[in-house]
Motif scaffolding. Structure first.
Motif, mmCIF file in Angstrom:
data_model
loop_
_atom_site.group_PDB
_atom_site.id
_atom_site.type_symbol
_atom_site.label_atom_id
_atom_site.label_comp_id
_atom_site.label_asym_id
_atom_site.label_seq_id
_atom_site.Cartn_x
_atom_site.Cartn_y
_atom_site.Cartn_z
ATOM 1 N N GLN A 82 7.544 14.789 7.876
ATOM 2 C CA GLN A 82 8.239 13.517 8.013
ATOM 3 C C GLN A 82 9.507 13.484 6.895
ATOM 4 O O GLN A 82 9.097 13.938 5.860
ATOM 5 N N ASP A 104 9.674 8.538 5.987
ATOM 6 C CA ASP A 104 8.259 7.504 6.183
ATOM 7 C C ASP A 104 8.435 6.553 5.113
ATOM 8 O O ASP A 104 7.695 6.507 4.253
ATOM 9 N N ASN A 135 3.109 11.592 9.126
ATOM 10 C CA ASN A 135 2.746 12.962 9.368
ATOM 11 C C ASN A 135 1.475 13.260 10.188
ATOM 12 O O ASN A 135 0.301 12.902 9.521
#
Length: 248
Positions: free
Chosen positions: A176, A179, A193
Motif C-alpha cells: 500500500q 495508508d 495491506n
C-alpha cells in the motif's frame, strides 16, 4: 540493538548463610517519543538490490520510491552479490549489523512504511493533512513540491522482545502507498495491506539482525514501532552512517 542486562547471580554472605540472587534480564521499555506506538505489526525483510518479482512494478529494490537508482546510491547489493542475484545475509552485533561483503554509502538501518508522499498522487495530496511534522519550519514551504519528501530519512524506533533499534525510512510499502490511517493514526490501526501476511513495514537486514528476527526473509516476525524526532535518536550502530540524501 540489544539493551537487556546480562543475567547475573549475586552472592551475599551473611554470617554463615549465603543468599544467591538470580537477576533476570530486564526488557527495555518503549520510549515515549511523542508519537503513537503501533503494536504487533508483521514486518518482512527487504534489502537494496533485491529483485523478488521482476514482473511487478514494486518488485525490485534496485530503486526506491525516493531514489531512482537506490542500488548505486547505497553502494551496491546490501548482502551477497552472486553476479546474477543479490541475496540477504545474517547480521550480528560483532559487525554492528553492517553488511559483511560490501561497504555501504548510506545507513544500513533502513525501512519502509506504506505511505509514499512523493509519487503516489493520493499520498502527496494528503501529506499536508496527515504527516505530523508537515508544517514544521523545515517542510512548510515545500508542501507542494514533489521533489521534497516529508518521509525520506525520517527516524523510526522499533521494539521486539528485548531489542530496541532505530532506522530511517528510505522507501514506501509494502503493498500500500497511502495508508494514512495506519501510518499516522493514534488508534493502533491494523495495516490495510493484505499481502505478505498483512505486513505493515519492511526492515533491512541490519534491522532484522538488530531486532533478533527468527527468519532472514520471513513473514512471521512482529514488531512495535513509532516515529521519533532526530534529536531523540540515541547513539548506536544506526548512527554510524546517517542518510541525508534528498529525493532523486
Amino acid at each position: 540493538m540489544t539493551t537487556r542486562r546480562t543475567a547475573a547471580a549475586i552472592t551475599l554472605a551473611v554470617g554463615v548463610a549465603t543468599v544467591v540472587c538470580a537477576c533476570a534480564p530486564v526488557e527495555p521499555s518503549r520510549p515515549d517519543t511523542g508519537y503513537p506506538w503501533h503494536t504487533a505489526i508483521v514486518a518482512t525483510t527487504f534489502w537494496v538490490g533485491e529483485v523478488f518479482d521482476p514482473e511487478a512494478p514494486d518488485g525490485s529494490q534496485r530503486v526506491s520510491t525516493y531514489d531512482s537508482d537506490w542500488l548505486a546510491a547505497y553502494g551496491g547489493c546490501d548482502g551477497i552479490d552472486t553476479g546474477g542475484s543479490c541475496r540477504t545475509e545474517s547480521r550480528t552485533a560483532d559487525t554492528d549489523f553492517f553488511p559483511t561483503r560490501m561497504t555501504p554509502r548510506q545507513n544500513p538501518f533502513y525501512l519502509d512504511l506504506p505511505f509514499d508522499d512523493v509519487n503516489d498522487p493520493e499520498g502527496f495530496a494528503l501529506r499536508g493533512e496527515v504527516v505530523p511534522w508537515a508544517h514544521d519550519a523545515a517542510f512548510a514551504s515545500s508542501l507542494h513540491d514533489p521533489a521534497v519528501s516529508l518521509m525520506k530519512n525520517r527516524w523510526v524506533v522499533l521494539h521486539k522482545d528485548e531489542h530496541l533499534c532505530y532506522g530511517q525510512i528510505q522507501d514506501a510499502g509494502p503493498g500500500q502507498y497511502h495508508d494514512a490511517d495506519y501510518v499516522f493514526g493514534a488508534d493502533d490501526r491494523r495495516p490495510a495491506n493484505t499481502r505478505f501476511n498483512g505486513a505493515g513495514l519492511d526492515v533491512s537486514p541490519a534491522l532484522n539482525g538488530c531486532l533478533g528476527f527468527a527468519d532472514l526473509d520471513g513473514e512471521a516476525d512482529r514488531v512495535d514501532w513509532a516515529f521519533v524526532d532526530d534529536d531523540d535518536v540515541p547513539p548506536g550502530p544506526w548512527t554510524r552512517l546517517i542518510t541525508d540524501s534528498p529525493v532523486r
